[in-house]
Design a protein around this motif. Sequence first.
Motif, PDB file in Angstrom:
ATOM      1  N   ASN A 103     -58.793   3.156  38.860  1.00  0.00           N
ATOM      2  CA  ASN A 103     -58.933   1.757  39.215  1.00  0.00           C
ATOM      3  C   ASN A 103     -57.746   0.895  38.832  1.00  0.00           C
ATOM      4  OD1 ASN A 103     -59.398   2.076  36.485  1.00  0.00           O
ATOM      5  ND2 ASN A 103     -60.850   0.391  36.370  1.00  0.00           N
ATOM      6  N   THR A 104     -56.669   1.508  38.321  1.00  0.00           N
ATOM      7  CA  THR A 104     -55.511   0.696  37.953  1.00  0.00           C
ATOM      8  C   THR A 104     -54.631   0.372  39.143  1.00  0.00           C
ATOM      9  OG1 THR A 104     -54.274   2.684  37.384  1.00  0.00           O
ATOM     10  CG2 THR A 104     -55.425   1.544  35.590  1.00  0.00           C
ATOM     11  N   GLU A 105     -54.873   0.970  40.280  1.00  0.00           N
ATOM     12  CA  GLU A 105     -54.071   0.651  41.441  1.00  0.00           C
ATOM     13  C   GLU A 105     -54.970   0.507  42.664  1.00  0.00           C
ATOM     14  OE1 GLU A 105     -52.160   4.830  41.398  1.00  0.00           O
ATOM     15  OE2 GLU A 105     -51.966   4.145  43.470  1.00  0.00           O
ATOM     16  N   ALA A 106     -54.411  -0.168  43.660  1.00  0.00           N
ATOM     17  CA  ALA A 106     -55.115  -0.338  44.928  1.00  0.00           C
ATOM     18  C   ALA A 106     -54.430   0.520  45.985  1.00  0.00           C
ATOM     19  CB  ALA A 106     -55.103  -1.803  45.346  1.00  0.00           C
ATOM     20  N   PHE A 107     -55.199   1.063  46.874  1.00  0.00           N
ATOM     21  CA  PHE A 107     -54.675   1.915  47.937  1.00  0.00           C
ATOM     22  C   PHE A 107     -54.765   1.151  49.253  1.00  0.00           C
ATOM     23  CE2 PHE A 107     -54.358   5.472  45.157  1.00  0.00           C
ATOM     24  CZ  PHE A 107     -55.393   5.308  44.242  1.00  0.00           C
ATOM     25  N   PHE A 108     -53.695   1.190  50.014  1.00  0.00           N
ATOM     26  CA  PHE A 108     -53.587   0.345  51.199  1.00  0.00           C
ATOM     27  C   PHE A 108     -53.809   1.114  52.492  1.00  0.00           C
ATOM     28  CE2 PHE A 108     -52.100  -3.792  49.757  1.00  0.00           C
ATOM     29  CZ  PHE A 108     -51.837  -3.527  48.431  1.00  0.00           C
ATOM     30  N   GLY A 109     -54.435   0.415  53.449  1.00  0.00           N
ATOM     31  CA  GLY A 109     -54.514   0.940  54.795  1.00  0.00           C
ATOM     32  C   GLY A 109     -53.182   0.745  55.497  1.00  0.00           C
ATOM     33  N   GLN A 110     -53.097   1.246  56.707  1.00  0.00           N
ATOM     34  CA  GLN A 110     -51.823   1.197  57.440  1.00  0.00           C
ATOM     35  C   GLN A 110     -51.616  -0.104  58.186  1.00  0.00           C
ATOM     36  OE1 GLN A 110     -54.539   3.044  58.043  1.00  0.00           O
ATOM     37  NE2 GLN A 110     -54.439   4.014  60.060  1.00  0.00           N
ATOM     38  N   GLY A 111     -52.613  -0.981  58.142  1.00  0.00           N
ATOM     39  CA  GLY A 111     -52.440  -2.286  58.760  1.00  0.00           C
ATOM     40  C   GLY A 111     -52.898  -2.347  60.201  1.00  0.00           C
ATOM     41  N   THR A 112     -53.211  -3.558  60.647  1.00  0.00           N
ATOM     42  CA  THR A 112     -53.615  -3.817  62.039  1.00  0.00           C
ATOM     43  C   THR A 112     -52.793  -4.967  62.575  1.00  0.00           C
ATOM     44  OG1 THR A 112     -55.894  -3.075  61.664  1.00  0.00           O
ATOM     45  CG2 THR A 112     -55.494  -4.550  63.542  1.00  0.00           C
ATOM     46  N   ARG A 113     -52.107  -4.712  63.652  1.00  0.00           N
ATOM     47  CA  ARG A 113     -51.327  -5.773  64.313  1.00  0.00           C
ATOM     48  C   ARG A 113     -52.224  -6.440  65.348  1.00  0.00           C
ATOM     49  NH1 ARG A 113     -47.142  -8.387  62.947  1.00  0.00           N
ATOM     50  NH2 ARG A 113     -46.057  -6.445  62.421  1.00  0.00           N
TER      51      ARG A 113
ATOM     52  N   LEU B  33     -47.731  -3.707  36.508  1.00  0.00           N
ATOM     53  CA  LEU B  33     -46.668  -4.002  37.461  1.00  0.00           C
ATOM     54  C   LEU B  33     -46.515  -2.850  38.441  1.00  0.00           C
ATOM     55  CD1 LEU B  33     -44.230  -5.453  34.826  1.00  0.00           C
ATOM     56  CD2 LEU B  33     -45.144  -6.745  36.753  1.00  0.00           C
ATOM     57  N   PHE B  34     -46.197  -3.187  39.679  1.00  0.00           N
ATOM     58  CA  PHE B  34     -46.141  -2.199  40.744  1.00  0.00           C
ATOM     59  C   PHE B  34     -44.938  -2.466  41.645  1.00  0.00           C
ATOM     60  CE2 PHE B  34     -50.583  -0.906  40.110  1.00  0.00           C
ATOM     61  CZ  PHE B  34     -51.106  -2.022  39.488  1.00  0.00           C
ATOM     62  N   LEU B  46     -47.417   3.032  47.468  1.00  0.00           N
ATOM     63  CA  LEU B  46     -47.053   2.827  46.073  1.00  0.00           C
ATOM     64  C   LEU B  46     -45.880   3.720  45.690  1.00  0.00           C
ATOM     65  CD1 LEU B  46     -47.836   1.480  43.346  1.00  0.00           C
ATOM     66  CD2 LEU B  46     -49.187   3.538  42.888  1.00  0.00           C
ATOM     67  N   LEU B  47     -44.838   3.093  45.133  1.00  0.00           N
ATOM     68  CA  LEU B  47     -43.692   3.844  44.633  1.00  0.00           C
ATOM     69  C   LEU B  47     -43.896   4.239  43.172  1.00  0.00           C
ATOM     70  CD1 LEU B  47     -40.576   1.898  45.965  1.00  0.00           C
ATOM     71  CD2 LEU B  47     -41.305   4.188  46.632  1.00  0.00           C
ATOM     72  N   LEU B  48     -44.323   3.256  42.377  1.00  0.00           N
ATOM     73  CA  LEU B  48     -44.541   3.493  40.959  1.00  0.00           C
ATOM     74  C   LEU B  48     -45.326   2.329  40.364  1.00  0.00           C
ATOM     75  CD1 LEU B  48     -42.297   1.396  39.664  1.00  0.00           C
ATOM     76  CD2 LEU B  48     -40.744   3.286  40.136  1.00  0.00           C
ATOM     77  N   LYS B  49     -45.826   2.557  39.149  1.00  0.00           N
ATOM     78  CA  LYS B  49     -46.593   1.506  38.490  1.00  0.00           C
ATOM     79  C   LYS B  49     -46.389   1.573  36.979  1.00  0.00           C
ATOM     80  CE  LYS B  49     -50.812   4.297  38.169  1.00  0.00           C
ATOM     81  NZ  LYS B  49     -52.247   4.403  38.522  1.00  0.00           N
ATOM     82  N   VAL B  93     -47.806  -7.849  40.639  1.00  0.00           N
ATOM     83  CA  VAL B  93     -48.336  -7.920  39.276  1.00  0.00           C
ATOM     84  C   VAL B  93     -49.835  -8.128  39.332  1.00  0.00           C
ATOM     85  CG1 VAL B  93     -47.954 -10.419  39.100  1.00  0.00           C
ATOM     86  CG2 VAL B  93     -48.095  -9.049  37.015  1.00  0.00           C
ATOM     87  N   SER B  94     -50.534  -7.551  38.379  1.00  0.00           N
ATOM     88  CA  SER B  94     -51.951  -7.859  38.233  1.00  0.00           C
ATOM     89  C   SER B  94     -52.264  -7.868  36.737  1.00  0.00           C
ATOM     90  CB  SER B  94     -52.834  -6.842  38.941  1.00  0.00           C
ATOM     91  OG  SER B  94     -52.901  -5.642  38.199  1.00  0.00           O
ATOM     92  N   HIS B  95     -53.416  -8.414  36.409  1.00  0.00           N
ATOM     93  CA  HIS B  95     -53.833  -8.405  35.021  1.00  0.00           C
ATOM     94  C   HIS B  95     -54.246  -7.000  34.637  1.00  0.00           C
ATOM     95  CE1 HIS B  95     -53.510 -12.622  34.555  1.00  0.00           C
ATOM     96  NE2 HIS B  95     -54.424 -12.905  35.440  1.00  0.00           N
TER      97      HIS B  95
END
Lengths: 117, 115
Positions: A103-113, B33-34, B46-49, B93-95
């Motif tokens: 949960n420390t990162e968010a995963f992104f979709g590829q986007g919608t134009r 930080l990302f 994501l490249l790194l965090k 950045v996030s908390h």
Amino acid sequence: GAVVSQHPSRVICKSGTSVKIECRSLDFQATTMFWYRQFPKQSLMLMATSNEGSKATYEQGVEKDKFLINHASLTLSTLTVTSAHPEDSSFYICSARALAPMNTEAFFGQGTRLTVV
Amino acid sequence: AQSVTQLGSHVSVSEGALVLLRCNYSSSVPPYLFWYVQYPNQGLQLLLKYTSAATLVKGINGFEAEFKKSETSFHLTKPSAHMSDAAEYFCAVSHSGGSNYKLTFGKGTLLTVNP
């Protein structure tokens, strides 16, 4: 792992119609999903945060009735742009946050134009 | 409140040269930080965090970044640029932890790599 699929990748619609964009987490459960809007050559602006089974929290200045967000399950959130107008044309991106320990990162979709004509 | 400043909206380097993309942050609590990369008409990768462990973070594609608390910086570097590195790069950045996990993005830096 941690794949987020966004559909469709491109959509053209007529002014006044509604468009639905789907965001799915394919291999994990997403407790929280985020919807962003990105104008050309600009950064991502958070529109709203949605948690499964509850109402979305919209950022200041984002019209709730214009951008309907539904997060009916832990793997699916949808954004519906209602009564679309040309000024709604933009790149929309979703992201999903997983349960701990991912949960420390968010995963992104590829986007919608989205293009409204 | 948290914010990110990316110095330089456009950076141009020659293939094989050092890449340095600057990011400074402001946060009232310890930050996460990302760095993300975005190719045209695509989402973010994501490249790194940095999540309060080692201050020098190594990421994918040969990129790394160093967290410097005294300078409130998290600059992204790569020793030798490749043509495939040409893209838009976003610092965010996030908390650290908690329910407030909103990412705040910088305005982005477009990296071009010249042959």
